[in-house]
Enzyme design. Structure first.
Site, PDB file in Angstrom:
ATOM      1  N   ASN A  93       0.801  -1.217   0.000  1.00  0.00           N
ATOM      2  CA  ASN A  93       0.000   0.000   0.000  1.00  0.00           C
ATOM      3  C   ASN A  93       0.839   1.276   0.000  1.00  0.00           C
ATOM      4  O   ASN A  93       0.378   2.324  -0.459  1.00  0.00           O
ATOM      5  CB  ASN A  93      -0.915  -0.002   1.236  1.00  0.00           C
ATOM      6  CG  ASN A  93      -1.534   1.347   1.498  1.00  0.00           C
ATOM      7  OD1 ASN A  93      -2.444   1.790   0.807  1.00  0.00           O
ATOM      8  ND2 ASN A  93      -1.026   2.042   2.521  1.00  0.00           N
ATOM      9  N   TYR A 158       3.647  10.070 -10.926  1.00  0.00           N
ATOM     10  CA  TYR A 158       2.734   9.225 -10.144  1.00  0.00           C
ATOM     11  C   TYR A 158       1.941   8.304 -11.064  1.00  0.00           C
ATOM     12  O   TYR A 158       1.841   7.089 -10.810  1.00  0.00           O
ATOM     13  CB  TYR A 158       1.790  10.096  -9.324  1.00  0.00           C
ATOM     14  CG  TYR A 158       0.759   9.318  -8.544  1.00  0.00           C
ATOM     15  CD1 TYR A 158       1.090   8.702  -7.339  1.00  0.00           C
ATOM     16  CD2 TYR A 158      -0.560   9.198  -9.005  1.00  0.00           C
ATOM     17  CE1 TYR A 158       0.151   7.982  -6.617  1.00  0.00           C
ATOM     18  CE2 TYR A 158      -1.504   8.493  -8.286  1.00  0.00           C
ATOM     19  CZ  TYR A 158      -1.145   7.877  -7.095  1.00  0.00           C
ATOM     20  OH  TYR A 158      -2.088   7.159  -6.390  1.00  0.00           O
ATOM     21  N   LYS A 162       1.898   4.088 -11.262  1.00  0.00           N
ATOM     22  CA  LYS A 162       0.727   3.231 -11.087  1.00  0.00           C
ATOM     23  C   LYS A 162       0.441   2.400 -12.336  1.00  0.00           C
ATOM     24  O   LYS A 162      -0.047   1.266 -12.237  1.00  0.00           O
ATOM     25  CB  LYS A 162      -0.481   4.081 -10.691  1.00  0.00           C
ATOM     26  CG  LYS A 162      -0.320   4.761  -9.330  1.00  0.00           C
ATOM     27  CD  LYS A 162      -0.004   3.752  -8.218  1.00  0.00           C
ATOM     28  CE  LYS A 162       0.086   4.410  -6.847  1.00  0.00           C
ATOM     29  NZ  LYS A 162       0.330   3.426  -5.766  1.00  0.00           N
TER      30      LYS A 162
END
Length: 281
Positions: A93, A158, A162
């Protein structure tokens, strides 16, 4: 002849490790799984906060974990197995989202995002996988983002991180098919945590809440599948872009405001505390 009723799936008793567990989605997931009877361990680079969080939840293992350092990660997993038993689930996470246009992004910040969001996931998966393969069971759940399927101006690195997590997770599922180890990705939309402090949410769509992402993780443990989006509506909207021309999907994004949410619409004062921590200031 009597029939045996299949046992109802449960997370009770499962050993679950959550990285980035001191706050936000990690904390919400730890709280949910602990309440459901799992044996939860949380690690975070913020040692003071993760220890306080662990004590508040009554967890046996809560401590320092630097997901970018193999020695730290391996030692943490060893501690979990000594204290709680073999790891059933790893929830990767930990992640950061410093914002800004790419030309203004310092190289140190770029590397920090990739080290935590990508290398940390790869390292954790590798270390957990070696343990799980030996037992023929386990589940690696990677917290990605819907930004891993659609571009977001102001978050280029970012988004890249991902996208990488999604490709990595899908490849592991193929690579280790039939071993008893599962691989899943969770794709939250904008979620009401400090990660999006000072930003404007897209028009027409509501933000997700951390407890919704936590519930999705819990459901994946019970019913493994490749991925789940939170919220479902946001996931459907993102996936629908595959069926329309690129210029149409980009126009829709502009209509929803995603071209400004992480750039011109950011409140730098409201965001400063998170940005400083994410950038390692």
């Amino acid at each position: 002849m009597s029939r045996t009723t299949p046992a109802t799936p449960t997370v009770a008793g499962k050993v679950v490790v959550i990285t980035g567990g001191a706050r936000g989605i990690g904390l919400a997931t730890a709280r949910k799984l602990h309440a459901d009877g799992a044996r939860v361990a949380i690690g975070d680079v913020d040692e003071a906060t993760v220890k306080t969080t662990g004590a508040d939840l009554g967890l046996e293992v809560a401590g320092l974990l630097d997901v970018t350092a193999e020695e730290s990660f391996d030692a943490f997993l060893d501690q979990v197995e000594r204290t709680l038993g073999p790891i059933d689930v790893l929830v990767n996470n930990a992640g950061i989202m410093p914002l800004g246009r790419l030309a203004d992004e310092p190289d140190a910040v770029t590397r920090r995002v990739l080290d935590i969001n990508v290398y940390g996931v790869i390292l954790g998966s590798k270390l957990a996988l070696r343990r799980m393969l030996a037992r023929g069971s386990g589940h690696v759940i990677n917290v990605a983002s819907l930004a891993g399927k659609t571009p977001m101006a102001g978050a280029a690195t970012y988004c890249a991180s991902k996208y990488a997590v999604l490709g990595f997770t899908d490849t592991l599922r193929m690579e280790y098919h039939g071993t008893g180890v599962e691989f899943s990705a969770v794709l939250p939309t904008f979620t009401n945590t400090e990660l999006i402090a000072g930003t404007a949410k897209p028009r027409l769509l509501r933000n997700a809440e951390p407890h919704e992402v936590a519930a999705a993780v819990a459901d994946l443990i019970l019913h493994p599948r490749p991925e789940v989006a939170v919220t479902r509506i946001a996931g459907v909207l993102v996936d629908s872009q595959n069926f329309v021309p690129r210029r149409v999907s980009e126009r829709l994004g502009r209509m929803l405001g995603v071209d400004h949410a992480f750039t011109d619409d950011v409140d730098p004062v409201a965001r400063r505390s998170y940005e400083d921590r994410a950038r390692g200031v």
